[in-house]
Enzyme design. Structure first.
Site, short mmCIF file in Angstrom:
data_model
loop_
_atom_site.label_atom_id
_atom_site.label_comp_id
_atom_site.label_asym_id
_atom_site.label_seq_id
_atom_site.Cartn_x
_atom_site.Cartn_y
_atom_site.Cartn_z
N TYR A 14 0.90 -1.15 0.00
CA TYR A 14 0.00 0.00 0.00
C TYR A 14 0.94 1.20 0.00
O TYR A 14 1.85 1.27 0.83
CB TYR A 14 -0.87 0.09 1.26
CG TYR A 14 -1.63 -1.15 1.67
CD1 TYR A 14 -2.23 -1.98 0.72
CD2 TYR A 14 -1.77 -1.48 3.01
CE1 TYR A 14 -2.93 -3.11 1.11
CE2 TYR A 14 -2.47 -2.60 3.42
CZ TYR A 14 -3.05 -3.41 2.46
OH TYR A 14 -3.74 -4.53 2.86
N CYS A 17 1.52 2.93 3.41
CA CYS A 17 1.91 2.11 4.56
C CYS A 17 3.37 2.43 4.94
O CYS A 17 4.25 2.36 4.09
CB CYS A 17 1.74 0.63 4.19
SG CYS A 17 2.82 -0.50 5.06
N PHE A 19 5.58 0.75 6.63
CA PHE A 19 6.49 -0.39 6.46
C PHE A 19 6.87 -0.56 4.99
O PHE A 19 8.02 -0.88 4.67
CB PHE A 19 5.85 -1.67 7.01
CG PHE A 19 5.61 -1.62 8.49
CD1 PHE A 19 6.67 -1.72 9.38
CD2 PHE A 19 4.33 -1.45 9.01
CE1 PHE A 19 6.46 -1.67 10.76
CE2 PHE A 19 4.11 -1.40 10.37
CZ PHE A 19 5.18 -1.51 11.26
N CYS A 20 5.90 -0.34 4.09
CA CYS A 20 6.18 -0.42 2.64
C CYS A 20 7.10 0.73 2.22
O CYS A 20 8.01 0.55 1.41
CB CYS A 20 4.88 -0.35 1.84
SG CYS A 20 3.71 -1.67 2.25
#
Length: 280
Positions: A14, A17, A19-20
């Site tokens: 995403y 996001c 973390f992404c």
């Protein structure tokens, strides 16, 4: 120096996001080409091939296809692969075993062993970390980004109903939603996340004004980098720099980000990170 010719990467993500965003910052800085598959956060059809149902997921093909889960595992494994010529990527990934654990609230989650370690031999370790303290510091702040900094994002971007609507407007614009789906996600999601952010605030013992926690955390990071280094990694960013930058970057364009830039000392370091990643 990089064995990129035989490394094909596909990132399932995403866009908004944190973390992404960490993984993208790492791949971009190291000049690694990769394809992006934007995942629909409601249906998640794009990752139906995976029993692991979170993002980011990185599919890496270095002779054979491999699935890497968890942002910190992805970063540690790929970084090890770039430095170490001895190991196959498959062997490196096996050094980060998944383990099922149960949280305080009784929820079963998958954790990964060794995820902040680079799996290097003694010679490689000395080259990357000439002093033991450098490695310890990098690992400490990578963990801090995952365990603390990330949890300050939602309470800050959904702090008020107005900010929640602005955040979801951005999420729907940047994410993969159908027209009707996007409409419902924007209005229902904004309301839901406003209340979820209050729960998160309580769970993580944040102050009434969550901005104070964000400012304090960010200034703690700036203090750790210090006045005599451009980055925590010295003249170039290390994995901690890339993790912190990746997490903070998801707030760009939102009120929380502008407030952070005004009320903390992060701006010079943040601009240096932008420049060095753009150059890469």
């Amino acid at each position: 120096q990089l064995p990129v010719g035989n490394l094909q990467l596909t990132l399932y993500q995403y866009k908004t996001c944190p973390f992404c965003s960490k993984v993208r910052a790492f791949l971009d800085y190291h000049g690694l080409p990769y394809e992006i598959v934007e995942v629909n956060p409601i249906m998640r059809k794009e990752i139906k091939f995976s029993s692991y149902r979170k993002v980011p997921i990185l599919l890496a093909n270095a002779g054979s296809s491999l699935q890497l889960n968890d942002s910190s595992v992805i970063i540690s494994a790929i970084k090890t692969y770039l430095i170490s010529k001895r190991n196959s990527l498959e062997e490196i990934v096996s050094f980060y075993p998944p383990m099922k654990t149960v949280t305080e609230r009784g929820k079963e989650v998958i954790e990964y062993g060794n995820k902040y370690w680079l799996m290097l031999d003694e010679k490689e370790t000395k080259r990357v970390y000439p002093v033991k303290e450098v490695r310890v510091e990098e690992m400490k702040w990578r963990k801090w980004a995952d365990d603390w900094l990330v949890h300050l994002i939602s309470p800050n971007v959904y702090r008020t109903p107005r900010e929640a609507f602005a955040s979801f407007d951005y999420i729907v614009r940047e994410g993969k939603f159908g027209t009707v789906e996007g409409f419902f996600a924007k209005y229902l999601g904004a309301v839901a996340m406003f209340f979820v952010s209050k729960r998160l605030k309580k769970r993580h013992h944040l102050r009434d004004d969550v901005r104070e926690d964000l400012y304090e955390a960010v200034d703690e990071w700036v203090k750790a980098v210090g006045k005599h280094r451009l980055f925590m990694g010295g003249s170039q960013p290390n994995l901690a720099d890339l993790a912190v930058y990746g997490v903070l970057r998801v707030m760009e364009g939102l009120e929380a980000f502008d407030d952070m830039m005004v009320h903390t000392k992060i701006q010079p370091w943040y601009q240096r990170m932008e420049e060095v990643i753009q150059k890469a």
